[in-house]
Every structure is written in structure tokens, then in C-alpha cells.
Design an enzyme around this catalytic site. Structure first.
Site, short mmCIF file in Angstrom:
data_model
loop_
_atom_site.label_atom_id
_atom_site.label_comp_id
_atom_site.label_asym_id
_atom_site.label_seq_id
_atom_site.Cartn_x
_atom_site.Cartn_y
_atom_site.Cartn_z
N CYS A 292 55.19 -12.43 78.39
CA CYS A 292 54.25 -13.39 77.81
C CYS A 292 54.98 -14.30 76.84
CB CYS A 292 53.12 -12.64 77.09
SG CYS A 292 52.07 -13.72 76.09
N SER B 258 50.37 -15.08 67.77
CA SER B 258 51.82 -15.27 67.62
C SER B 258 52.21 -15.97 66.33
CB SER B 258 52.38 -16.04 68.82
OG SER B 258 51.77 -17.31 68.95
#
Length: 280
Positions: free
Chosen positions: A54, A106
Site C-alpha cells: 500500500c 499516513s
């Protein structure tokens, strides 16, 4: 050295003598699915809940590696999400577990790590410069939608011309402005003489752009980053030599093969295992 415990991995600062290909695969552990029990974790150590390929989870992994932070890694299957993963999160990776808390997203996790472990610094000291870096990250990161749209071509019946059109739009709207940004800064990296937070936050999307010519070889030349973007290409070569990137990233041909297998049946572990022989 690496210490394997059950299906998760503890990272320690690496010796420069370790073979790069060995280092590249160190996080390729099992992806947990619904119904499987969560591995035990140490609440006083960083645990990264991850999906190995990812791009957003890669951001956080790069920060961990760049700072040399010891961490546990637990991979999860995002198509068969374990309930212990979805509880208290957005059901997306990355998630950091630390001191009994779950920290998602993130950019949030990366900023947390930079503040919790301030050395080496990854942001400029100047607050205005930091804000500009974040602006650049936001502008470049929207390229992800175009890249993913190209990869979904086989399921959406896109023509080759449509793929190229999407790629050209990415060049015009994202790569050319990024070229101008690097040129105006006059530095090898966005951060300066070494990679910083902004570099690590945008790199995963470039890594996936580099695999496009291998994913679609019939039109590969038309999906390559233009050579006349000199600053961008110099930056890419420098990032490819960055230690954290070498530790975590996949070479373009393997990355293309992983995504091909992934889109066939979403078997994450199979995609990794059946491409482990690809070294470029």
C-alpha cells in the site's frame, strides 16, 4: 538484525553489509484476515499495522526506517479485514499502535513519529517552509487517483489511448509543477541535501508510476516519465539510492507483477510469494 516473532517482525538498525535484496523483503510476512487472532504487541513499542504494497502505509514505514525507530509490523488483508483491525480505526492502513492508542492515517502517523522521535529531523525548522512542504505533498499526492485509474483499466475496459491520456494528464497536472518546484528550490531533495518528510510522503506514488511501463508493455514508452523533466528524474535516482527506500521498496518489474496478481484474486500473500524471484 531481524528477529522474527510469529507473523510480525521487529526492526533493528541494519548493518550496511546486509544484501539489498534481503533487506527489501524483510516485511513480507503473512497478511492477517478476518477470523485470525491478533498477534500480541508490546504497548511500549511502535507497532505498524500495514499492507505490504500500500503506498500510504509505505509513507509511515519510510519514516520509521529513515529514523531508525524499532518497530513491530503486522500486515492485514484489506479485502478480509480482521475485526481487531477495524475497531477504532477507519479500516485503512497505516495504523500505529502505541501505549494503548490507535493512530490512523499516513500523514498523521508520520507527523507523530517525527515529533515523538525528533532525530533526525524530517521537517524544516521554519514553520512557513514546513507549511509549503505540506502544500507540495498535498498537490503531488492527488496523482494517486490517476495512477490507480490506469491500473484499473482491465476492469473498466479502458482503451490504450485512454490510459495514455490519463498518464499525460498526470504529467501536465502533477509532474511538470513538481519539476518547477524542484528547480526553484535548487536542491537535490525537497528537504535539501537529504530526503525529508515531503520527499518520503510523495515517493510511493512515483514508485508506482515507475512500474507502469512494465504493467502495460505494449504502450510502456508512452507511460514513462518524460526525460526532459530533468529535476524530477534526478530526484527519482537520488530517492532510489536512499537507504529507507532501498529497505522497503520494490523494483519496478516486481512491483508490476505484484499488482497484476493482486488484481486477479486479492491474495496478498500469494502476490508476494510468487514474485519473490523477480530482482529488478
Amino acid at each position: 538484525m531481524f528477529l522474527l516473532q510469529a507473523s510480525h517482525i521487529i526492526y533493528r538498525r541494519l548493518s550496511a553489509s546486509i544484501d539489498p535484496l534481503q533487506r527489501m523483503t524483510f516485511l513480507e510476512s503473512h497478511h492477517f484476515v478476518d477470523g485470525e487472532e491478533m498477534p500480541s504487541v508490546d504497548p511500549n513499542k511502535i507497532t505498524l499495522i500495514n499492507m505490504r504494497f500500500c503506498p500510504y502505509a509505505e509513507r509511515t514505514a519510510l519514516v520509521l526506517l529513515a529514523k531508525g525507530i524499532p518497530f513491530d509490523n503486522i500486515n492485514v488483508n484489506l479485502k478480509k479485514k480482521p475485526s481487531w483491525f477495524t475497531e477504532g480505526t477507519f479500516g485503512k492502513v497505516p495504523v500505529i499502535l502505541y501505549k494503548g492508542k490507535k493512530i490512523p492515517e499516513s500523514l498523521i502517523t508520520s507527523d507523530f513519529l517525527d515529533e515523538e522521535y525528533p532525530e533526525p529531523a524530517l521537517y524544516p525548522v521554519d514553520r512557513l517552509a514546513k507549511a509549503i512542504d505540506r502544500k507540495v505533498v498535498e498537490a503531488v499526492s492527488t496523482i494517486a487517483g490517476k495512477i490507480f485509474k490506469i491500473y484499473m483499466a482491465d476492469t473498466t475496459q479502458q482503451s490504450e489511448e485512454e490510459k495514455v491520456e490519463i498518464f499525460n494528464a498526470a504529467v501536465t497536472n502533477h509532474l511538470i509543477p513538481f519539476e518547477k518546484e524542484l528547480k526553484n528550490r535548487g536542491t537535490l531533495f525537497l528537504f535539501g541535501s537529504r530526503a525529508g518528510m515531503a520527499d518520503y510522503m510523495v515517493w510511493p506514488f512515483f514508485e508506482r508510476m515507475l512500474q507502469l511501463p512494465h504493467s502495460f508493455p505494449d504502450i510502456g514508452a508512452k507511460l514513462a516519465i518524460p526525460e526532459d523533466l530533468c529535476c524530477v528524474n534526478t530526484w527519482i535516482k537520488a530517492m532510489q539510492q536512499n537507504e529507507a527506500v532501498k529497505l522497503y521498496g520494490f523494483p519496478p518489474k516486481r512491483s508490476a507483477a505484484i499488482y497484476k496478481l493482486y488484481f486477479e484474486d486479492f491474495d496478498y500473500d500469494k502476490a508476494l510469494a510468487q514474485t519473490s524471484h523477480i530482482k529488478e
